[in-house]
Design an enzyme around this catalytic site. Sequence first.
Site, PDB file in Angstrom:
ATOM      1  N   GLU A 137       0.831  -1.213   0.000  1.00 15.19           N
ATOM      2  CA  GLU A 137       0.000   0.000   0.000  1.00 15.19           C
ATOM      3  C   GLU A 137       0.869   1.268   0.000  1.00 15.19           C
ATOM      4  OE1 GLU A 137      -3.604   0.590  -0.024  1.00 15.19           O
ATOM      5  OE2 GLU A 137      -3.293  -1.339  -0.994  1.00 15.19           O
ATOM      6  N   TYR A 159      -4.274   4.458   6.006  1.00 10.21           N
ATOM      7  CA  TYR A 159      -3.482   3.271   6.342  1.00 10.21           C
ATOM      8  C   TYR A 159      -2.097   3.357   5.694  1.00 10.21           C
ATOM      9  CZ  TYR A 159      -1.904  -1.620   6.010  1.00 10.21           C
ATOM     10  OH  TYR A 159      -1.147  -2.774   6.055  1.00 10.21           O
TER      11      TYR A 159
HETATM   12  P1  NAP Z   1      -4.710  -8.800  10.753  1.00 11.24           P
HETATM   13  O1  NAP Z   1      -5.185 -10.199  10.537  1.00 11.24           O
HETATM   14  O2  NAP Z   1      -5.666  -7.665  10.629  1.00 11.24           O
HETATM   15  O3  NAP Z   1      -4.049  -8.761  12.226  1.00 11.24           O
HETATM   16  C1  NAP Z   1      -3.721  -7.564  12.852  1.00 11.24           C
HETATM   17  C2  NAP Z   1      -3.289  -7.840  14.266  1.00 11.24           C
HETATM   18  O4  NAP Z   1      -3.008  -6.581  14.918  1.00 11.24           O
HETATM   19  C3  NAP Z   1      -4.380  -8.532  15.131  1.00 11.24           C
HETATM   20  O5  NAP Z   1      -3.740  -9.415  16.016  1.00 11.24           O
HETATM   21  C4  NAP Z   1      -4.975  -7.359  15.898  1.00 11.24           C
HETATM   22  O6  NAP Z   1      -5.570  -7.731  17.123  1.00 11.24           O
HETATM   23  C5  NAP Z   1      -3.712  -6.552  16.164  1.00 11.24           C
HETATM   24  N1  NAP Z   1      -3.975  -5.168  16.548  1.00 11.24           N
HETATM   25  C6  NAP Z   1      -4.749  -4.248  15.911  1.00 11.24           C
HETATM   26  N2  NAP Z   1      -4.738  -3.086  16.589  1.00 11.24           N
HETATM   27  C7  NAP Z   1      -3.960  -3.278  17.677  1.00 11.24           C
HETATM   28  C8  NAP Z   1      -3.587  -2.467  18.767  1.00 11.24           C
HETATM   29  N3  NAP Z   1      -4.029  -1.206  18.895  1.00 11.24           N
HETATM   30  N4  NAP Z   1      -2.764  -2.980  19.702  1.00 11.24           N
HETATM   31  C9  NAP Z   1      -2.342  -4.260  19.619  1.00 11.24           C
HETATM   32  N5  NAP Z   1      -2.678  -5.090  18.624  1.00 11.24           N
HETATM   33  C10 NAP Z   1      -3.483  -4.607  17.656  1.00 11.24           C
HETATM   34  O7  NAP Z   1      -3.480  -8.458   9.792  1.00 11.24           O
HETATM   35  P2  NAP Z   1      -2.504  -9.466   8.995  1.00 11.24           P
HETATM   36  O8  NAP Z   1      -3.088  -9.714   7.653  1.00 11.24           O
HETATM   37  O9  NAP Z   1      -2.122 -10.595   9.873  1.00 11.24           O
HETATM   38  O10 NAP Z   1      -1.251  -8.499   8.746  1.00 11.24           O
HETATM   39  C11 NAP Z   1      -0.185  -8.421   9.691  1.00 11.24           C
HETATM   40  C12 NAP Z   1       0.564  -7.125   9.481  1.00 11.24           C
HETATM   41  O11 NAP Z   1       1.060  -7.054   8.155  1.00 11.24           O
HETATM   42  C13 NAP Z   1      -0.267  -5.856   9.656  1.00 11.24           C
HETATM   43  O12 NAP Z   1       0.584  -4.878  10.198  1.00 11.24           O
HETATM   44  C14 NAP Z   1      -0.664  -5.481   8.241  1.00 11.24           C
HETATM   45  O13 NAP Z   1      -0.892  -4.083   8.173  1.00 11.24           O
HETATM   46  C15 NAP Z   1       0.576  -5.891   7.486  1.00 11.24           C
HETATM   47  N6  NAP Z   1       0.392  -6.304   6.103  1.00 11.24           N
HETATM   48  C16 NAP Z   1      -0.550  -7.223   5.766  1.00 11.24           C
HETATM   49  C17 NAP Z   1      -0.663  -7.640   4.452  1.00 11.24           C
HETATM   50  C18 NAP Z   1      -1.652  -8.691   4.037  1.00 11.24           C
HETATM   51  O14 NAP Z   1      -1.942  -8.777   2.830  1.00 11.24           O
HETATM   52  N7  NAP Z   1      -2.158  -9.510   4.951  1.00 11.24           N
HETATM   53  C19 NAP Z   1       0.219  -7.113   3.482  1.00 11.24           C
HETATM   54  C20 NAP Z   1       1.178  -6.185   3.876  1.00 11.24           C
HETATM   55  C21 NAP Z   1       1.263  -5.804   5.192  1.00 11.24           C
HETATM   56  P3  NAP Z   1      -7.106  -8.261  17.195  1.00 11.24           P
HETATM   57  O15 NAP Z   1      -7.058  -9.694  16.743  1.00 11.24           O
HETATM   58  O16 NAP Z   1      -7.441  -8.084  18.621  1.00 11.24           O
HETATM   59  O17 NAP Z   1      -7.903  -7.389  16.261  1.00 11.24           O
HETATM   60  O1  F7E Z   2      -9.057  -5.045  -1.025  1.00  8.79           O
HETATM   61  C1  F7E Z   2     -11.338  -4.214  -3.751  1.00  8.79           C
HETATM   62  C2  F7E Z   2     -10.744  -3.073  -2.965  1.00  8.79           C
HETATM   63  O2  F7E Z   2      -9.545  -5.003   1.414  1.00  8.79           O
HETATM   64  C3  F7E Z   2      -8.456  -5.474  -2.226  1.00  8.79           C
HETATM   65  C4  F7E Z   2      -4.581  -5.402   3.588  1.00  8.79           C
HETATM   66  O3  F7E Z   2      -4.091  -6.620   4.085  1.00  8.79           O
HETATM   67  O4  F7E Z   2      -3.472  -5.721   1.496  1.00  8.79           O
HETATM   68  C5  F7E Z   2      -4.736  -5.499   2.085  1.00  8.79           C
HETATM   69  O5  F7E Z   2      -5.305  -4.291   1.616  1.00  8.79           O
HETATM   70  C6  F7E Z   2      -9.126  -4.803  -3.409  1.00  8.79           C
HETATM   71  C7  F7E Z   2      -9.268  -3.283  -3.244  1.00  8.79           C
HETATM   72  O6  F7E Z   2      -7.184  -5.503   0.565  1.00  8.79           O
HETATM   73  C8  F7E Z   2     -14.459  -5.079  -2.095  1.00  8.79           C
HETATM   74  O7  F7E Z   2     -11.260  -1.815  -3.412  1.00  8.79           O
HETATM   75  C9  F7E Z   2     -13.787  -4.667  -4.118  1.00  8.79           C
HETATM   76  O8  F7E Z   2      -8.915  -2.660  -4.457  1.00  8.79           O
HETATM   77  O9  F7E Z   2      -8.921  -7.193   0.291  1.00  8.79           O
HETATM   78  P1  F7E Z   2      -8.746  -5.738   0.387  1.00  8.79           P
HETATM   79  P2  F7E Z   2      -6.254  -4.226   0.334  1.00  8.79           P
HETATM   80  O10 F7E Z   2      -7.002  -2.961   0.409  1.00  8.79           O
HETATM   81  O11 F7E Z   2      -5.462  -4.486  -0.899  1.00  8.79           O
HETATM   82  C10 F7E Z   2      -2.490  -4.717   1.745  1.00  8.79           C
HETATM   83  C11 F7E Z   2      -1.194  -5.138   1.101  1.00  8.79           C
HETATM   84  C12 F7E Z   2      -2.367  -4.369   3.178  1.00  8.79           C
HETATM   85  O12 F7E Z   2      -1.288  -3.982   3.653  1.00  8.79           O
HETATM   86  C13 F7E Z   2      -3.617  -4.283   3.969  1.00  8.79           C
HETATM   87  O13 F7E Z   2      -3.343  -4.394   5.363  1.00  8.79           O
HETATM   88  O14 F7E Z   2     -10.455  -5.300  -3.508  1.00  8.79           O
HETATM   89  N1  F7E Z   2     -12.698  -4.582  -3.307  1.00  8.79           N
HETATM   90  N2  F7E Z   2     -14.874  -4.957  -3.389  1.00  8.79           N
HETATM   91  C14 F7E Z   2     -13.075  -4.838  -2.056  1.00  8.79           C
HETATM   92  N3  F7E Z   2     -12.372  -4.904  -0.913  1.00  8.79           N
HETATM   93  C15 F7E Z   2     -13.036  -5.216   0.226  1.00  8.79           C
HETATM   94  N4  F7E Z   2     -12.344  -5.318   1.385  1.00  8.79           N
HETATM   95  N5  F7E Z   2     -14.411  -5.422   0.229  1.00  8.79           N
HETATM   96  C16 F7E Z   2     -15.148  -5.384  -0.899  1.00  8.79           C
HETATM   97  O15 F7E Z   2     -16.366  -5.564  -0.863  1.00  8.79           O
END
Ligand code: NAP
Ligand code: F7E
Length: 373
Positions: A137, A159
């Site tokens: 992002e 974000y």
């Molecule tokens: P996730 O499933 O949303 O998990 C986020 C974690 O952060 C949960 O354990 C949540 O706790 C905790 N959290 C949120 N607010 C907090 C706070 N104020 N204090 C302490 N803990 C808090 O995210 P994920 O997909 O595992 O991603 C892990 C990390 O990688 C995140 O930083 C995300 O932004 C980053 N990231 C994700 C992706 C992806 O595609 N998944 C890609 C790039 C970067 P609760 O369970 O209590 O809500």
């Molecule tokens: O959306 C489109 C939406 O919410 C992907 C997070 O893990 O990856 C994640 O962010 C795409 C977007 O993920 C819906 O507009 C269409 O273009 O699954 P998403 P994200 O925004 O890419 C990045 C790497 C992170 O770091 C973030 O933490 O899908 N879209 N319709 C939708 N998205 C959602 N959520 N819901 C819809 O109904």
Amino acid sequence: MADQKVAFITGVTGQDGAYLSEFLLKKGYKVHGLKRRSSLFNTDRIDHLYQDPHVDNQNFILHYGDMTDSTNLTRLIQKIQPDEIYNLAAMSHVRVSFEMPEYVADVDGIGTLRILEAVRLLGLEKKTRIYQASTSELYGKIQEVPQKESTPFYPRSPYGVAKIYAYWITVNYREAYNMFACNGILFNHESPIRGETFVTRKTTRAISRIALGLQDKFYLGNLDAKRDWGHAKDYVRMMWMILQADEPEDWVIATGKSTTVRDFVRMAFAEVGVSIVFEGDGINEKAFVESCSNEKYQIPLGQEVLSIDERYYRPTEVDLLIGDATKAKEKLGWECQYELSDLVKDMMQSDLKLMLKGQYLEEGGYRTMNYYE
Ligand code: NAP
Ligand code: F7E
């Protein structure tokens, strides 16, 4: 175990926290995790790792805390004396970040500073290696295709903007205090335990319910967005590899392939033998069942299974992401073990099982989540 490594994972209850905990425990680590106090249980994803706190030699230990509370984080890091910190905690939903930008800046941005500063204040700069969960992002309105470590950033959401602070403060502490602090710039990664409101999981849950006759249709926003989707299991392995490298650096982790939301939906329907056809444009686009080849999941031909709801659009969208992970492949030997088709299969099989178990059957209940982001 005298030389047992100790890790501290913030965000341990999230998708990546759960897979990383499993991975590190298998490697023989003692794993400490930060969890938030919640009025309901929030440890579903890690309950299988739970160890009775009354037994000796516990290897998986949870602590209450919050990324907004620096005294709590500092006290925990002092007590745990971690060799490695994986800072995964974040309010990670891009659409929701537009609703609560100040909180996201505090947790996702300043939260990272709190971790870095705790390590510095405690004099752990030489001992503790830090992984920061950076994100594709950061590239937002992309300046180059594909995106690599040197591609300029242009975030498009609160974000993304909070995470850009976290990215640069990590780089700054590395350069200023000689800390082993690294950014993993991870592109989207998903799994059967992905949060239910991200587009992939929202889709696989809804299609499982449609296949089982529990709902007729679901709603999405922008179907044209393209994402580089990988499997979370491949990505947590890389988090660990980043902290085992000889030098602290920043790394792009991605599959190098990009797919539209529309095609992801097609692939997920194909898993239940359903072929769909899209008709109309923009907010009038809809998907209908064209054919159904699996006798188990008979959905009437012509049934409308998907419509657009504008509420899921974002004020500013990231249209296309596609990453170039050449550096990680060449310098660390990282490879993806999962193709997108494997990921879709894995998620669909898991959601079909969940829905069949009856966990999500409440008619009209909040768990149908049609109206969530
Ligand atoms: P996730 O499933 O949303 O998990 C986020 C974690 O952060 C949960 O354990 C949540 O706790 C905790 N959290 C949120 N607010 C907090 C706070 N104020 N204090 C302490 N803990 C808090 O995210 P994920 O997909 O595992 O991603 C892990 C990390 O990688 C995140 O930083 C995300 O932004 C980053 N990231 C994700 C992706 C992806 O595609 N998944 C890609 C790039 C970067 P609760 O369970 O209590 O809500
Ligand atoms: O959306 C489109 C939406 O919410 C992907 C997070 O893990 O990856 C994640 O962010 C795409 C977007 O993920 C819906 O507009 C269409 O273009 O699954 P998403 P994200 O925004 O890419 C990045 C790497 C992170 O770091 C973030 O933490 O899908 N879209 N319709 C939708 N998205 C959602 N959520 N819901 C819809 O109904």
